[in-house]
Design a protein around this motif. Sequence first.
Motif, short mmCIF file in Angstrom:
data_model
loop_
_atom_site.label_atom_id
_atom_site.label_comp_id
_atom_site.label_asym_id
_atom_site.label_seq_id
_atom_site.Cartn_x
_atom_site.Cartn_y
_atom_site.Cartn_z
N ASP A 199 -1.65 45.91 -41.85
CA ASP A 199 -2.71 44.94 -42.08
C ASP A 199 -2.77 43.94 -40.93
OD1 ASP A 199 -4.85 43.77 -43.41
OD2 ASP A 199 -3.57 42.32 -44.44
N ARG A 200 -2.73 44.47 -39.71
CA ARG A 200 -2.79 43.63 -38.53
C ARG A 200 -4.00 43.99 -37.69
NH1 ARG A 200 3.16 44.16 -35.92
NH2 ARG A 200 2.42 46.31 -35.74
N MET A 201 -4.45 43.00 -36.90
CA MET A 201 -5.45 43.25 -35.89
C MET A 201 -4.74 43.45 -34.55
SD MET A 201 -8.41 40.47 -36.92
CE MET A 201 -9.63 41.16 -35.79
N VAL A 202 -5.48 44.00 -33.60
CA VAL A 202 -4.91 44.24 -32.27
C VAL A 202 -5.53 43.28 -31.27
CG1 VAL A 202 -4.69 45.89 -30.38
CG2 VAL A 202 -4.46 46.67 -32.74
N ALA A 203 -4.69 42.59 -30.50
CA ALA A 203 -5.14 41.74 -29.41
C ALA A 203 -4.61 42.32 -28.10
CB ALA A 203 -4.63 40.31 -29.58
N ILE A 204 -5.51 42.59 -27.16
CA ILE A 204 -5.10 43.06 -25.83
C ILE A 204 -4.94 41.83 -24.95
CG2 ILE A 204 -5.75 44.44 -23.83
CD1 ILE A 204 -7.38 46.21 -25.71
N VAL A 205 -3.72 41.57 -24.52
CA VAL A 205 -3.38 40.36 -23.79
C VAL A 205 -3.04 40.73 -22.35
CG1 VAL A 205 -1.85 38.36 -23.67
CG2 VAL A 205 -2.48 39.33 -25.90
N THR A 206 -3.81 40.19 -21.41
CA THR A 206 -3.55 40.42 -19.99
C THR A 206 -3.19 39.09 -19.35
OG1 THR A 206 -5.23 42.17 -20.00
CG2 THR A 206 -4.47 41.38 -17.85
N SER A 207 -2.00 39.04 -18.73
CA SER A 207 -1.53 37.79 -18.11
C SER A 207 -1.10 38.07 -16.68
CB SER A 207 -0.36 37.20 -18.91
OG SER A 207 0.69 38.15 -19.02
N ALA A 208 -1.05 37.00 -15.89
CA ALA A 208 -0.68 37.14 -14.49
C ALA A 208 0.79 37.52 -14.33
CB ALA A 208 -0.97 35.84 -13.74
N VAL A 209 1.61 37.05 -15.23
CA VAL A 209 3.05 37.36 -15.22
C VAL A 209 3.46 37.70 -16.64
CG1 VAL A 209 3.54 35.85 -13.25
CG2 VAL A 209 3.67 34.93 -15.57
N PRO A 210 4.59 38.40 -16.84
CA PRO A 210 5.03 38.70 -18.21
C PRO A 210 5.24 37.43 -19.02
CG PRO A 210 6.25 40.01 -16.60
CD PRO A 210 5.46 39.00 -15.81
N LEU A 211 4.85 37.48 -20.29
CA LEU A 211 5.01 36.33 -21.17
C LEU A 211 6.43 36.26 -21.70
CD1 LEU A 211 1.72 36.51 -23.28
CD2 LEU A 211 2.11 35.39 -21.08
N SER A 212 6.90 35.06 -21.89
CA SER A 212 8.22 34.86 -22.50
C SER A 212 8.11 35.07 -24.01
CB SER A 212 8.73 33.46 -22.21
OG SER A 212 7.91 32.49 -22.86
N ASP A 213 9.24 35.25 -24.68
CA ASP A 213 9.21 35.43 -26.14
C ASP A 213 8.59 34.24 -26.85
OD1 ASP A 213 10.28 37.96 -25.99
OD2 ASP A 213 12.35 37.30 -26.31
N PRO A 214 8.92 32.98 -26.46
CA PRO A 214 8.25 31.84 -27.12
C PRO A 214 6.74 31.85 -26.91
CG PRO A 214 10.25 31.12 -26.02
CD PRO A 214 10.01 32.52 -25.58
N GLN A 215 6.29 32.25 -25.71
CA GLN A 215 4.86 32.31 -25.45
C GLN A 215 4.19 33.38 -26.32
OE1 GLN A 215 5.15 32.92 -21.20
NE2 GLN A 215 4.44 30.84 -20.75
N LYS A 216 4.85 34.51 -26.47
CA LYS A 216 4.31 35.57 -27.33
C LYS A 216 4.17 35.08 -28.76
CE LYS A 216 6.59 39.21 -24.64
NZ LYS A 216 7.66 40.22 -24.68
N ARG A 217 5.20 34.39 -29.25
CA ARG A 217 5.15 33.89 -30.63
C ARG A 217 4.03 32.87 -30.80
NH1 ARG A 217 10.84 34.20 -30.13
NH2 ARG A 217 10.97 32.00 -29.54
N ARG A 218 3.91 31.97 -29.81
CA ARG A 218 2.88 30.95 -29.90
C ARG A 218 1.50 31.59 -29.89
NH1 ARG A 218 1.15 26.70 -25.20
NH2 ARG A 218 -0.44 25.58 -26.37
N LEU A 219 1.31 32.55 -29.01
CA LEU A 219 0.02 33.23 -28.92
C LEU A 219 -0.29 33.99 -30.20
CD1 LEU A 219 -2.44 34.10 -27.27
CD2 LEU A 219 -1.05 35.95 -26.30
N GLY A 220 0.70 34.72 -30.71
CA GLY A 220 0.50 35.47 -31.94
C GLY A 220 0.15 34.56 -33.10
N ASP A 221 0.84 33.43 -33.22
CA ASP A 221 0.58 32.48 -34.31
C ASP A 221 -0.82 31.89 -34.19
OD1 ASP A 221 3.10 32.96 -35.29
OD2 ASP A 221 4.00 31.14 -34.45
#
Length: 271
Positions: A199-221
């Motif tokens: 029951d999830r949606m898909v977000a395609i995330v393109t960034s200039a550099v790899p995201l850190s785990d905290p950034q991933k969590r913040r973005l997902g939230d």
Amino acid sequence: MNGASREALAAARERLDALTDSTSVDAGSLADELAAVTALLHREVSLRRVLTDPAQAGEAKAELAQRLLGTQVSGPAADLVAGMVRSRWSQSRDLVDALEELANTADLTAAQKAGKLDDVEDELFRFGRIVSGSTGLRAALTDRKATTSAKSELLRSLLGGRAQSATERLVTRLVTAPRGRSLESGLDSLSKLAAERRDRMVAIVTSAVPLSDPQKRRLGDALAKIYGRRMHLNLDVDPEVLGGIRVQVGDEVINGSLADRLEDASRRLAS
């Protein structure tokens, strides 16, 4: 799908879930059987029309399906197909589309039971990125003159031992039996179907550099708050996204820096 077909597909999904919840049913084997029936009905147009003819009684169509498939597939697969032809379908093609979706869902269910669904989601996304970045590979996989065995062997050389078995089966079916779809749209549909298993949606995330785990969590939230559903992030790196981030959810695109624009995007989309 709409109307009767949508209702028939919803009922078929429920029956598939009930089947795959049983420990006695091998979801992977069921996927292969449903895929075989999909290929049969895609090829045999007259049979497909008979099985979806609204003028025929549902029970008569179910009995015909049982007679045709009873010795070719397992009891659960034959019962599932019989239940589907009892239903009314707006178009005969909708039955084939529904069977294909159920075959793919059964493979994804097998991956989910094995704790490998996240891996399959990521592998489908990565494979799509590889194809989009290689004109030669895409041409080889979509060449109408190439044989099914040649395409299967090519995919085996690319994915065999490097990806989950469910990923290899899903991609191989898509490539060898595209049924009029582009490779890109087929892979996108598979990714969305995989996300729906949780029951999830898909977000395609393109960034200039790899995201850190905290950034991933913040973005997902933040995205979950915007769209009201849990979000699966497909992550890609593109140095040309200068210091920023690009997020695509369906047809919507959010552009901005991770540090200071995500909250603004959240406010604008929520308003």
